[in-house]
Design a protein around this motif. Structure first.
Motif, short mmCIF file in Angstrom:
data_model
loop_
_atom_site.label_atom_id
_atom_site.label_comp_id
_atom_site.label_asym_id
_atom_site.label_seq_id
_atom_site.Cartn_x
_atom_site.Cartn_y
_atom_site.Cartn_z
N PHE A 14 3.97 -5.78 -6.43
CA PHE A 14 3.60 -5.05 -5.21
C PHE A 14 2.99 -5.97 -4.17
O PHE A 14 3.24 -5.83 -2.98
N ALA A 15 2.19 -6.90 -4.63
CA ALA A 15 1.58 -7.84 -3.70
C ALA A 15 2.67 -8.64 -2.98
O ALA A 15 2.60 -8.87 -1.78
N GLN A 16 3.70 -9.02 -3.73
CA GLN A 16 4.80 -9.78 -3.13
C GLN A 16 5.60 -8.90 -2.17
O GLN A 16 6.00 -9.36 -1.10
N LEU A 17 5.83 -7.66 -2.54
CA LEU A 17 6.57 -6.75 -1.67
C LEU A 17 5.81 -6.53 -0.37
O LEU A 17 6.37 -6.62 0.71
N LYS A 18 4.52 -6.27 -0.48
CA LYS A 18 3.72 -5.95 0.70
C LYS A 18 3.29 -7.18 1.48
O LYS A 18 2.71 -7.06 2.56
N SER A 19 3.55 -8.38 0.94
CA SER A 19 3.19 -9.58 1.68
C SER A 19 4.13 -9.82 2.86
O SER A 19 3.82 -10.59 3.76
N ARG A 20 5.25 -9.15 2.85
CA ARG A 20 6.20 -9.28 3.95
C ARG A 20 5.73 -8.44 5.13
O ARG A 20 5.50 -7.24 5.00
N ARG A 21 5.58 -9.08 6.26
CA ARG A 21 5.03 -8.42 7.45
C ARG A 21 5.78 -7.14 7.79
O ARG A 21 5.18 -6.13 8.15
N ILE A 22 7.09 -7.14 7.65
CA ILE A 22 7.90 -5.98 8.03
C ILE A 22 7.54 -4.74 7.18
O ILE A 22 7.73 -3.62 7.61
N LEU A 23 7.00 -4.94 5.98
CA LEU A 23 6.67 -3.80 5.12
C LEU A 23 5.18 -3.45 5.14
O LEU A 23 4.76 -2.52 4.46
N ARG A 24 4.39 -4.16 5.90
CA ARG A 24 2.97 -3.78 6.00
C ARG A 24 2.80 -2.51 6.83
O ARG A 24 1.90 -1.73 6.60
N ARG A 25 3.63 -2.36 7.83
CA ARG A 25 3.66 -1.14 8.63
C ARG A 25 5.03 -1.08 9.30
O ARG A 25 5.24 -1.66 10.36
N ALA A 26 5.96 -0.42 8.64
CA ALA A 26 7.34 -0.39 9.11
C ALA A 26 7.46 0.44 10.38
O ALA A 26 6.95 1.54 10.47
N ARG A 27 8.16 -0.12 11.35
CA ARG A 27 8.37 0.56 12.62
C ARG A 27 9.85 0.82 12.86
O ARG A 27 10.30 0.94 13.98
N CYS A 28 10.60 0.91 11.77
CA CYS A 28 12.04 1.12 11.88
C CYS A 28 12.39 2.51 11.35
O CYS A 28 11.53 3.26 10.90
N SER A 29 13.64 2.81 11.35
CA SER A 29 14.12 4.08 10.81
C SER A 29 13.77 4.16 9.32
O SER A 29 13.84 3.17 8.60
#
Length: 185
Positions: A149-164
């Protein structure tokens, strides 16, 4: 793990096939399962995406990780209000693990999933000391799995998704691919 899922071999047969001990085969088959909320930008009208547990809008992603924290699989994203156990059942995780007798370490959200799911005890302070020790041991064994989970959430795009919301599952799969490439090479 994949041979076990595909052929449903017993652990002694797997161990012999790979030239390892049965205990080692068991460790590789044993997995960690958990869900996480990917925060998203949504308005109050988007009720299915609101998680009461986290008190924010998001998408629920289920993750299967090896005991060392290496992510093996990310699910497609479901609305944030989806309970972890409901999401795991919808993705077929629970049935696949029960059918193949795969021991799964999971958090309390998966209580009631079935015989091969190991979850901590609720209200363990009201029970004998060995319940508390079980919960400590369970947490110690699951801790490296939280690394996924730490690795998944370390990606900026998944910290607060602003896409569809439809794209979040695809993005999680892309992150999984990137993480897998990093592990193998």
């Amino acid at each position: 793990m994949l041979v076990h899922l595909r052929k449903n071999e017993t652990l002694p047969v797997l161990a012999a096939g790979f030239g390892v001990s049965t205990a080692t085969a068991w460790r590789y088959v044993e997995e960690t399962l958990d869900g996480t909320l990917i925060p998203i930008d949504r308005i109050a009208a988007d009720e299915p995406y609101y998680s009461m547990k986290h008190r924010k809008h998001g998408m629920n992603v289920q993750v299967i990780a090896r005991p060392d924290g290496t992510p093996l699989w990310f699910s497609r994203a479901t609305p944030g209000r989806t309970h972890d156990l409901t999401a795991a059942r919808a993705h077929g995780i629970v049935q696949a693990c029960l059918t193949r007798q795969i021991l799964v370490l999971a958090d309390r959200a998966y209580q009631g999933a079935g015989a091969t799911f190991r979850t901590p005890y609720y209200h363990h302070r009201e029970h004998p000391d060995h319940y508390q020790q079980f919960n400590r041991d369970h947490a110690r064994l699951r801790a490296p799995g939280e690394r996924a989970f730490a690795q998944l959430k370390s990606r900026r795009i998944l910290r607060r998704a602003r896409c569809s919301t439809r794209r979040i599952g695809t993005i999680a799969q892309a992150v999984h691919t990137l993480l897998t490439c990093n592990y193998s090479g």
